[in-house]
Each structure stands twice: as C-alpha cells, then as structure tokens.
Write an enzyme that holds these catalytic residues in place. Structure first.
Site, short mmCIF file in Angstrom:
data_model
loop_
_atom_site.label_atom_id
_atom_site.label_comp_id
_atom_site.label_asym_id
_atom_site.label_seq_id
_atom_site.Cartn_x
_atom_site.Cartn_y
_atom_site.Cartn_z
N ASP A 14 43.34 30.61 41.52
CA ASP A 14 44.21 31.42 42.38
C ASP A 14 45.08 32.43 41.62
OD1 ASP A 14 43.28 30.19 44.69
OD2 ASP A 14 44.81 28.62 44.62
N LYS A 16 28.04 34.79 40.17
CA LYS A 16 28.93 33.66 39.92
C LYS A 16 28.09 32.39 39.93
CE LYS A 16 33.40 31.72 41.36
NZ LYS A 16 34.64 32.01 42.10
N TYR A 42 39.60 39.01 43.56
CA TYR A 42 40.13 40.30 44.03
C TYR A 42 40.01 41.35 42.94
CZ TYR A 42 43.17 43.79 46.10
OH TYR A 42 43.66 44.95 46.62
#
Length: 227
Positions: free
Chosen positions: A13, A38, A18
């Site tokens: 996080d 990924k 992003y």
C-alpha cells in the site's frame, strides 16, 4: 528484444500500482510499445461469473491507456488479500517460477518496454510450502534492475534504507527511488529525500503527489532506467 524494469516497494500500500500506471502512461504517450507484468496478484474481486478480476492490472490499464490484454499481465491471481504464498495455501495453485518466466518471456517478445511490478515489499514470499520462492528470485531470474516506490511520509527513511540494503546485499541493481504521497514544501518530506539519498547513495528520481495524472520525469530519463 525488449528493455525491462522491475518496480518494487518498501511495503504494501505504498502506491506501487498507481505509480506503475503513471510510468506506463508516460511510455505509452511517448509512443513506445509498453507492457505490464506481475507474477502474482492478491486481494482480487470475483466477478458475477466466478472469474477473478486482476485488480492491479485493470488499474494500470485504466491509468496508462495501454491496450495490452489482461490475460498477458499476471499468471497468478488470488482472491484473499494476503501474501501470495498464503493466498495459494488457502486457494491452491501455488506460484511456480517456470510459469512466471514463461509469461514474462512471452510479453517481452511482443513489446519494446516491459514493466514488472512486485507484490508487497522486496521480501514478499510468493511460495513457501512446496518450495521457497521470493521476489528476489524472480528479479534475478529475469535479470532486472529496479525502481523503488516509497511513501514520502514519516518512517520512510528506515523503510527505504532497509530495502536498499537488502537489495545491495542480494546484488539487485537499484536505479532510483520514487516518493509517493508527496507534499511539496513539507519540511519533513523534503528532509526525507535528502536523508534517503545520503544513506542509500541512490537518487530520488521523481515525487508523486496525490491525484497526480503525470509522472514528473522526462520520458528519456525514464526510459534510461530500462535494460
């Protein structure tokens, strides 16, 4: 032959997905053939038809505008929002390095610039029960250099320096650091940049503020990190 780069983070996080989306947006806008990959993705929602939606891949596509098919982006998608090694223990389908590498090579054969995002922090285990597999194993097998994403807030000096130390000890090249959730003019965050650069000898190459829609770095500089 594609040029490739790995995006790691100081933890969960911190905004890896992003920022990765902004990186791919910059490449895509420059006109190069860019792709995302990924190895394992946890915490995904199940659609009405029972199929898990790869949330991070969807987010990257939305931010970046790339047209890469979702099916190419991640070979292991889990529902439980835990480390991939635990998610696979709960759900089955443990991460196998051969499958990860096969998918990566396929993407590399189709695109000029491939950006691979890590899961969690640099020490995140991808598999543990059948065999031990860590992000560092994937990075080394793919022969990748890295950018590190870190939260600009309080505590980042410790997180950045420990992550950089681990990478150095394991001979993983670190090309630069990107601070996320950056507040321009904040005294502590400005000092965090200076201290992290001093203690790691690695440059903070960009800072991303909340709701930024563009990565404040030239396309040429960004592309120079890919090998």
């Amino acid at each position: 032959m594609s040029k490739n780069l790995f995006i790691t983070g100081t933890g969960t996080d911190v905004g890896k997905t992003y920022v990765t989306g902004l990186i791919l947006k910059k490449l895509h806008a420059y006109g190069v053939s860019a792709a995302y990959y990924k190895a394992a993705m946890s915490g995904n929602e199940r659609r009405w038809n029972g199929i898990l939606a790869p949330g991070d891949a969807i987010s990257v596509k939305e931010v970046s505008g790339i047209e890469q098919p979702l099916g190419e982006m991640c070979p292991y998608v889990y529902e439980n929002a835990v480390s991939p090694h635990l998610a696979s223990r709960i759900e089955g389908n443990p991460v196998r390095i051969d499958r990860v590498l096969d998918g990566f090579r396929t993407v590399c054969s189709k695109y000029d610039y491939v950006t691979m995002e890590g899961s969690g922090g640099i020490l995140c285990p991808l598999c543990f029960d059948e065999t031990e597999l860590y992000l560092a194993d994937i990075i080394k097998a793919c022969k990748l250099s890295c950018l590190m994403i870190a939260d600009a807030e309080l505590g980042t000096i410790n997180h950045v320096v420990l992550t950089a130390f681990y990478m150095k000890e394991h001979k993983i090249p670190l090309k630069g650091i990107i601070f996320n959730h950056y507040i321009a003019g904040d005294t502590m965050q400005t000092d965090n940049i200076k201290m992290c650069e001093y203690l790691t000898n690695v440059k903070v190459v960009a800072c991303v503020q909340d709701y930024d829609t563009d990565l404040k770095i030239t396309s040429e500089t960004l592309m120079s990190f890919y090998e």
